[in-house]
Design an enzyme around this catalytic site. Structure first.
Site, short mmCIF file in Angstrom:
data_model
loop_
_atom_site.label_atom_id
_atom_site.label_comp_id
_atom_site.label_asym_id
_atom_site.label_seq_id
_atom_site.Cartn_x
_atom_site.Cartn_y
_atom_site.Cartn_z
N SER A 43 0.83 -1.21 0.00
CA SER A 43 0.00 0.00 0.00
C SER A 43 0.85 1.25 0.00
O SER A 43 0.50 2.25 -0.64
CB SER A 43 -0.96 0.00 1.19
OG SER A 43 -0.26 -0.11 2.41
N GLU A 44 1.99 1.23 0.72
CA GLU A 44 2.94 2.35 0.67
C GLU A 44 4.37 1.85 0.78
O GLU A 44 4.65 0.88 1.50
CB GLU A 44 2.70 3.37 1.80
CG GLU A 44 1.65 4.41 1.50
CD GLU A 44 0.26 3.93 1.81
OE1 GLU A 44 -0.71 4.54 1.33
OE2 GLU A 44 0.13 2.92 2.53
N THR A 45 5.27 2.55 0.09
CA THR A 45 6.71 2.41 0.28
C THR A 45 7.24 3.76 0.70
O THR A 45 6.95 4.78 0.06
CB THR A 45 7.41 1.93 -1.00
OG1 THR A 45 6.91 0.63 -1.36
CG2 THR A 45 8.91 1.84 -0.79
#
Length: 266
Positions: A43-45
């Protein structure tokens, strides 16, 4: 380039919300960071570069850069505390969403975020069709927020993600209800960012915490995200700020085989 995957708001692996973390000596090109985030398909890096005594922190979803992300901030602080600055008790991040401070308190990481009380918003038939249920209240801040009747409705909801993606308002969609064991429960969906369900969404709690603090008449709350993975957040409303605490667990440590141009090394 070193790369870590951390389960944030988790006590064990396979719980909470996984985030990718890259601690850099200098910034990569934006398109390279976006490609890494898309390749990771989390979902996020998060990408962080130290600037003086503080860090500049940026977050990328598989589709775009965003201005605020809670679980990837917690994950970044965990990586810094575990591998880079083990004696530090505070990490200050400069971000698109403002200055964020994370305090290490034993196994807990406490994040200080802006409070964003959502405003009442008009419910439409398109929203009802996308959710598959009629909410009892509708709100809008960065995201649409729908209050459902009870915890079971939140747990069992199976929305139409293509219809959620087509809703003209809000970056994401959160659903919430008063909890049975916890003060409140929620789930968060971001199909516009190619993330159908965010397992534990810290930024959504910038809306949820002030809302439920006012509704329940208390500033200290314990929240549970009812995704399949699940996650617990210890919450505090302080004026125009919200504090969220949680634990994190390292899932993976790897070496990304790219150079500064984003091309694979041969």
């Amino acid at each position: 380039m070193k790369y870590y995957v951390v389960d944030a708001f988790a006590e064990h692996v396979f719980e909470g919300n996984p985030a990718g973390v890259c601690i850099l000596d200098k910034w990569l090109p934006d398109n390279t960071m976006q490609n890494i985030a898309a390749e990771n398909n989390l979902s996020e890096t998060a990408f962080a570069v130290k600037e003086g005594e503080h860090y500049r922190l940026r977050w990328f979803t598989p589709a775009a850069e965003i201005e605020l992300c809670g679980h990837a901030t917690l994950a970044t602080a965990f990586v810094l505390a575990s591998f880079y600055e083990p004696d530090a008790e505070q990490f200050t991040f400069h971000t698109l969403g403002g200055i964020l401070i994370v305090l290490k308190k034993g196994n807990l990481f406490e994040m200080d975020f802006p409070s964003r009380l959502p405003e009442p918003f008009k419910l439409t038939n398109d929203m009802i069709e996308a959710l598959g249920v009629t909410p009892i209240e509708t709100y809008l801040s960065r995201d649409l927020m729908f209050v459902l009747e009870n915890e079971d409705q939140v747990r069992q909801l199976s929305p139409d993600f293509s219809k959620l993606k087509d809703l003209p308002d809000g970056l994401g969609v959160s659903i919430t209800a008063e909890g049975e064991t916890f003060d409140f429960v929620s789930r968060s969906f971001f199909p516009k960012l190619n993330v159908n369900e965010d397992p534990v969404c810290g930024s959504a709690h910038c809306n949820l915490i002030p809302f439920w603090a006012g509704r329940l008449g208390k500033n200290e709350l314990v929240a549970r995200q009812l995704s399949k993975r699940g996650g617990t957040l210890y919450c505090l409303l302080e004026g125009d700020r919200v504090k969220m605490s949680g634990t994190a667990v390292l899932y993976a440590e790897a070496e990304l085989q790219i150079d500064g141009t984003g091309q694979k090394n041969m």
